[in-house]
Design a protein around this motif. Structure first.
Motif: not given
Length: 335
Positions: A28-33, A76-80, A102-105
């Motif tokens: 699972t990857l948490f994000t805001l597009s 894991v999350c991805a942040l623009t 936690i890993l922030v991309l």
């Protein structure tokens, strides 16, 4: 017929990211597009990683930490780019304080246009570096698998904690071949020095009023069952703080909470398990002046104990507790 080994097919950087995440068990990857992350999203969809879209980057990063706390596996999350990454910094601070892996991309403006005013162009690494165990920017698409592997190894090496990787927009849209399979992640350190272990066993066996004070790293070290075994073997009262709350059930006859001050002050031997002697323990003064302290943790502390201790046991916390419980119960745990 060619004798050269077959080459892995080239793939875009976003899929390289996703394949490495999946190899490390991420589902699972948490994000805001955000547009800087579209290639990573495409890779996650191809590799079967679920995307959870939230409404603020802070929520995505805190959700990743929540995932880590519940599963005891990296979140894991991805942040623009730009404000997207900076919006997640409070969660990084929380993960650092809680030892949460936690890993922030981070999305990042393209390297080829760096310094020319691309959309949301901010150098994130100086901002996040004080809050993480690793902060790095991908310099080439082919670096992606190795850097993701390094982030996981760093996050999970005790003491666990957050990591950050920046992905320039051009690098995740370009292609490269996948590297060799990921290296095995770190295992718990060996059990501590035998002399220190024997000292701890003797102290607990001879104690008249022993107590256990356990904290967050007991939880990350998966020490709840050996904690219960040790408490029951020695009839030792248990006090918990941080993420260790719940590691001994609230209805267990050896679990205490409201009597902590009196219990710690009155102890002649205290096992301090996976918890620093910080403000919550009065910087070591929560224990009486004549109390012998046995300090146990998943790794050596980042700060020296604020008062002398009788024994220090650093390494495989769960394994060490099993040995101690076996010895206290009269078993063969010291073998």
């Amino acid at each position: 017929m060619s004798t050269e080994p077959a080459q892995s097919p080239a793939m875009h950087g976003g899929r390289l990211v996703a394949r490495r995440l999946k190899a490390h068990g991420v589902s699972t990857l948490f994000t805001l597009s955000g547009g800087h992350l579209f290639s990573i999203y495409d890779g996650c969809r191809t590799e079967g990683i679920d995307l959870v879209d939230v409404r603020h980057e802070s929520a995505a990063a805190f959700a990743a930490e929540g995932w880590a706390k519940v599963t005891r596996a990296p979140g894991v999350c991805a942040l623009t780019a730009g404000p997207g990454v900076t919006n997640g910094m409070s969660a990084l601070g929380s993960a650092q304080q809680n030892n949460s892996p936690i890993l922030v991309l981070g999305g990042r403006a393209p390297a080829m246009r760096w310094g020319q005013g691309s959309l949301q162009e901010i150098d994130h690494v100086p901002f996040v570096r004080p809050l993480v165990k690793l902060a790095a920017t991908v310099a080439a698409t082919a670096e992606i698998p190795g850097l993701v592997d390094e982030a996981f190894a760093t996050m999970l090496r005790p003491h666990t904690g957050p990591a950050f990787i920046d992905f320039p927009l051009d690098q995740v849209f370009m292609e490269a071949e996948e590297a060799e399979p990921a290296e095995p992640l770190p295992h718990p350190a060996p059990v501590p020095d035998q002399r220190m272990l024997e000292r701890a066993i003797a102290l607990v066996r001879d104690a008249e009023r022993p107590v256990i004070m356990a904290g967050t790293n007991l939880y990350w070290g998966r020490g709840e069952e050996p904690l219960r075994a040790l408490a029951e073997a020695g009839g030792i009262p248990v006090f918990l703080n941080g993420l260790a709350r719940g590691c001994l059930s609230a209805d267990h006859p050896l679990f205490f909470s409201r009597a902590r001050s009196a219990g710690l002050k009155g102890a002649d031997v205290a096992l301090v398990l996976g918890v620093p002697m910080d403000f919550r323990l009065g910087f070591g003064q929560a224990f009486g002046p004549d109390c012998e302290l046995i300090v146990m943790d998943v790794a050596e502390p980042e700060r020296e104990p604020p008062r002398p201790v009788a024994a220090e046991l650093y390494g495989d916390l769960a394994g060490t507790l099993r040995l101690l419980a076996g010895a206290v119960a009269g078993g063969v745990g010291t073998a």
